[in-house]
Design an enzyme around this catalytic site. Sequence first.
Site: not given
Length: 287
Positions: A54, A98, A121
């Site tokens: 990412k 994460q 997200d």
Amino acid sequence: MTTAQLIDGIALSKQIRAEVGARAAALGARGHTPGLAVVLVGEDPASQVYVRNKVRACHDHGLHSVFEKYDATLSESDLLARIAALNDDPAIHGILVQMPLPKHINPHRVIEAISTAKDVDGYSTLSAGELMTGLPGFRPCTPYGCMKLIETTGVNLRGKHAVVIGRSNTVGKPMALLLLQANASVTICHSATPDVGVHTRQADVVVAAVGRRNTLTADMVKPGAIVIDVGMNRNDEGKLCGDVDFAAVSQVAGHITPVPGGVGPMTITMLLVNTIESAERTAARRV
Ligand code: NAP
């Protein structure tokens, strides 16, 4: 011999990422370089790979990225304090924590602490509510990427029957809502569905998001259907494979995503898109 047309996630991803690069450069020229903060707590090896990818994707496409890595002993309150600081940081337009987090940290509390304006997200209850009610907001990256893959087939989803196998909050449920938003009639199957094939055999579109290989076999697919394989599993040789029996299903389906090279590359791409979108909204507010 393959009869289905391959939906190429690598090619689509490249195309969208080129657009992301151009949008990032345009924002940068106006003093609004888009920024993503990626937060990792602990040493989970798979998470480390995801996070690295990412951060690298940001770097490759002109986005500013901040990588914050913490020891697994970080307290929940310290993590929440970091998120509060990132929420207030004008250089940051997207915040990604994460998963999974160490057991002593409540993931829901952490996700809910991220400002909705930076929830790239799309995992918070507010973002989920925006998706459910059709308000603009951030769509979870994997299902958002699946919709882009379906778009490449040129098939209009209006009135089509779509079946989603899997009902997780991050993939199955948002996938079903996005298909519904595109005017498909949607069925969701899960582990308590007695006969998944009864549903998939009637489907114009099947999205498999289970995490078990050979969940979708050729006898379960209507000829010509679009098949999107979200699953990431290992076969007996240890190679990456999806939930779909690709060799057999590609003889029946009209369009199909491979694994690897289908949904996988799209997830990070849509994270970049969401971050750019967030920066563009901020820039528009400051004009
Ligand atoms: P998850 O949270 O474990 O959810 C799996 C879903 O599959 C659950 O809803 C479960 O039903 C359902 N299920 C399990 N066995 C089933 C069966 N025999 N028949 C029908 N449904 C069944 O997994 P996830 O996070 O949604 O991920 C699904 C897969 O996608 C995994 O392989 C994951 O690695 C992959 N994935 C890939 C990407 C990517 O970027 N390519 C991103 C995210 C996830 P219940 O709810 O009833 O338990």
